[in-house]
Design a protein around this motif. Structure first.
Motif, PDB file in Angstrom:
ATOM      1  N   ASP A 138      50.004  33.295  -1.873  1.00 50.94           N
ATOM      2  CA  ASP A 138      49.714  31.955  -1.016  1.00 50.94           C
ATOM      3  C   ASP A 138      48.312  32.006  -0.638  1.00 50.94           C
ATOM      4  OD1 ASP A 138      49.420  30.085   1.182  1.00 50.94           O
ATOM      5  OD2 ASP A 138      51.380  30.562   1.821  1.00 50.94           O
ATOM      6  N   SER A 139      47.435  31.215  -1.335  1.00 50.76           N
ATOM      7  CA  SER A 139      46.104  31.267  -1.429  1.00 50.76           C
ATOM      8  C   SER A 139      45.554  30.693  -0.087  1.00 50.76           C
ATOM      9  CB  SER A 139      45.326  30.597  -2.402  1.00 50.76           C
ATOM     10  OG  SER A 139      45.702  29.029  -2.267  1.00 50.76           O
ATOM     11  N   VAL A 140      46.153  29.612   0.548  1.00 55.42           N
ATOM     12  CA  VAL A 140      45.703  29.187   1.933  1.00 55.42           C
ATOM     13  C   VAL A 140      46.026  30.333   2.933  1.00 55.42           C
ATOM     14  CG1 VAL A 140      46.186  27.216   3.241  1.00 55.42           C
ATOM     15  CG2 VAL A 140      46.105  26.771   1.088  1.00 55.42           C
ATOM     16  N   PHE A 141      47.137  30.819   2.926  1.00 52.59           N
ATOM     17  CA  PHE A 141      47.532  31.719   3.907  1.00 52.59           C
ATOM     18  C   PHE A 141      46.557  32.998   3.794  1.00 52.59           C
ATOM     19  CE2 PHE A 141      50.127  35.058   5.991  1.00 52.59           C
ATOM     20  CZ  PHE A 141      50.498  34.469   7.077  1.00 52.59           C
ATOM     21  N   LEU A 142      46.333  33.412   2.646  1.00 55.90           N
ATOM     22  CA  LEU A 142      45.290  34.537   2.442  1.00 55.90           C
ATOM     23  C   LEU A 142      44.028  34.214   2.952  1.00 55.90           C
ATOM     24  CD1 LEU A 142      46.440  36.286  -0.807  1.00 55.90           C
ATOM     25  CD2 LEU A 142      46.298  37.302   1.335  1.00 55.90           C
ATOM     26  N   LEU A 143      43.414  32.938   2.635  1.00 54.60           N
ATOM     27  CA  LEU A 143      42.117  32.736   2.999  1.00 54.60           C
ATOM     28  C   LEU A 143      42.030  32.432   4.628  1.00 54.60           C
ATOM     29  CD1 LEU A 143      39.363  31.719   2.296  1.00 54.60           C
ATOM     30  CD2 LEU A 143      40.343  29.298   2.346  1.00 54.60           C
ATOM     31  N   ASP A 144      42.987  32.155   5.292  1.00 53.34           N
ATOM     32  CA  ASP A 144      43.094  32.265   6.926  1.00 53.34           C
ATOM     33  C   ASP A 144      43.113  33.485   7.264  1.00 53.34           C
ATOM     34  OD1 ASP A 144      42.836  29.196   6.920  1.00 53.34           O
ATOM     35  OD2 ASP A 144      44.893  29.140   7.394  1.00 53.34           O
ATOM     36  N   VAL A 145      44.046  34.313   6.698  1.00 50.83           N
ATOM     37  CA  VAL A 145      44.309  35.685   7.217  1.00 50.83           C
ATOM     38  C   VAL A 145      43.066  36.545   7.114  1.00 50.83           C
ATOM     39  CG1 VAL A 145      45.509  36.710   5.512  1.00 50.83           C
ATOM     40  CG2 VAL A 145      46.153  37.501   7.739  1.00 50.83           C
ATOM     41  N   PHE A 146      42.299  36.489   5.971  1.00 41.84           N
ATOM     42  CA  PHE A 146      40.943  37.155   5.720  1.00 41.84           C
ATOM     43  C   PHE A 146      39.831  36.530   6.709  1.00 41.84           C
ATOM     44  CE2 PHE A 146      42.304  38.236   0.846  1.00 41.84           C
ATOM     45  CZ  PHE A 146      42.816  39.357   1.310  1.00 41.84           C
ATOM     46  N   ARG A 147      39.769  35.258   6.790  1.00 37.67           N
ATOM     47  CA  ARG A 147      38.555  34.617   7.199  1.00 37.67           C
ATOM     48  C   ARG A 147      38.963  34.681   9.005  1.00 37.67           C
ATOM     49  NH1 ARG A 147      36.204  30.354   3.570  1.00 37.67           N
ATOM     50  NH2 ARG A 147      35.193  31.734   2.229  1.00 37.67           N
ATOM     51  N   TYR A 148      40.072  34.276   9.417  1.00 32.49           N
ATOM     52  CA  TYR A 148      40.087  34.249  10.963  1.00 32.49           C
ATOM     53  C   TYR A 148      41.161  35.265  11.374  1.00 32.49           C
ATOM     54  CZ  TYR A 148      38.632  29.848   9.413  1.00 32.49           C
ATOM     55  OH  TYR A 148      37.840  28.685   8.889  1.00 32.49           O
ATOM     56  N   GLY A 149      41.044  36.500  10.488  1.00 32.71           N
ATOM     57  CA  GLY A 149      41.941  37.710  11.031  1.00 32.71           C
ATOM     58  C   GLY A 149      41.141  38.726  10.880  1.00 32.71           C
ATOM     59  N   LEU A 150      41.209  39.234   9.569  1.00 33.37           N
ATOM     60  CA  LEU A 150      40.453  40.610   9.144  1.00 33.37           C
ATOM     61  C   LEU A 150      39.075  40.445   9.340  1.00 33.37           C
ATOM     62  CD1 LEU A 150      41.320  43.382   8.533  1.00 33.37           C
ATOM     63  CD2 LEU A 150      41.034  42.721   5.698  1.00 33.37           C
ATOM     64  N   LEU A 151      38.204  39.233   8.957  1.00 29.35           N
ATOM     65  CA  LEU A 151      37.001  39.339   9.056  1.00 29.35           C
ATOM     66  C   LEU A 151      36.674  39.194  10.560  1.00 29.35           C
ATOM     67  CD1 LEU A 151      35.846  37.099   6.432  1.00 29.35           C
ATOM     68  CD2 LEU A 151      35.027  39.353   6.885  1.00 29.35           C
ATOM     69  N   GLU A 152      37.344  38.577  11.594  1.00 34.41           N
ATOM     70  CA  GLU A 152      36.961  38.567  12.954  1.00 34.41           C
ATOM     71  C   GLU A 152      37.101  39.923  13.345  1.00 34.41           C
ATOM     72  OE1 GLU A 152      36.020  36.176  14.834  1.00 34.41           O
ATOM     73  OE2 GLU A 152      35.741  34.935  12.841  1.00 34.41           O
ATOM     74  N   ILE A 153      38.295  40.579  13.163  1.00 38.42           N
ATOM     75  CA  ILE A 153      38.474  41.921  13.489  1.00 38.42           C
ATOM     76  C   ILE A 153      37.009  42.822  12.964  1.00 38.42           C
ATOM     77  CG2 ILE A 153      39.610  44.042  13.228  1.00 38.42           C
ATOM     78  CD1 ILE A 153      42.160  42.419  12.821  1.00 38.42           C
TER      79      ILE A 153
END
Length: 109
Positions: free
Chosen positions: A79-94
């Motif tokens: 799921d590219s949209v889900f991964l993009l969100d989790v990378f940008r607004y999850g992992l990168l934020e962390i």
């Protein structure tokens, strides 16, 4: 600590590159799968930082684990949209938070 911060920066760049591939509709899954082993290593390093009383990094581990679970879900479902969100607004934020916290502490040492 400088070595960790350099490694954190490398991880941020990899995530940004993957995010750019997803946005540009380029093949990205191989890059994600290549990144997973180093994500595992970074997770171990982050957990060690959180447990180190000298550093006393305050990180919501429940949120961190949810982000990791979301990455697994995104990879399993491609799921590219889900991964993009989790990378940008999850992992990168962390990663940004950790970097800010650690750099702030170095100023006071």
């Amino acid at each position: 600590m400088d070595k960790f911060l350099c490694e954190l920066e490398r991880h941020r760049k990899v995530l940004e590159e993957i995010g750019d591939k997803i946005e540009n509709k380029e093949p990205y899954m191989d890059s994600v799968k290549e990144y997973l082993p180093s994500l595992n290593e970074m997770t171990t390093a982050v957990l060690e930082l959180v447990q180190n009383p000298q550093i006393a990094l305050e990180l919501n581990l429940q949120f961190y684990m949810q982000v990791l679970n979301d990455i697994v879900y995104g990879v399993e479902n491609e799921d590219s949209v889900f991964l993009l969100d989790v990378f940008r607004y999850g992992l990168l934020e962390i990663y940004n938070y950790i970097e800010t916290e650690l750099q702030g502490r170095e100023c006071y040492e």
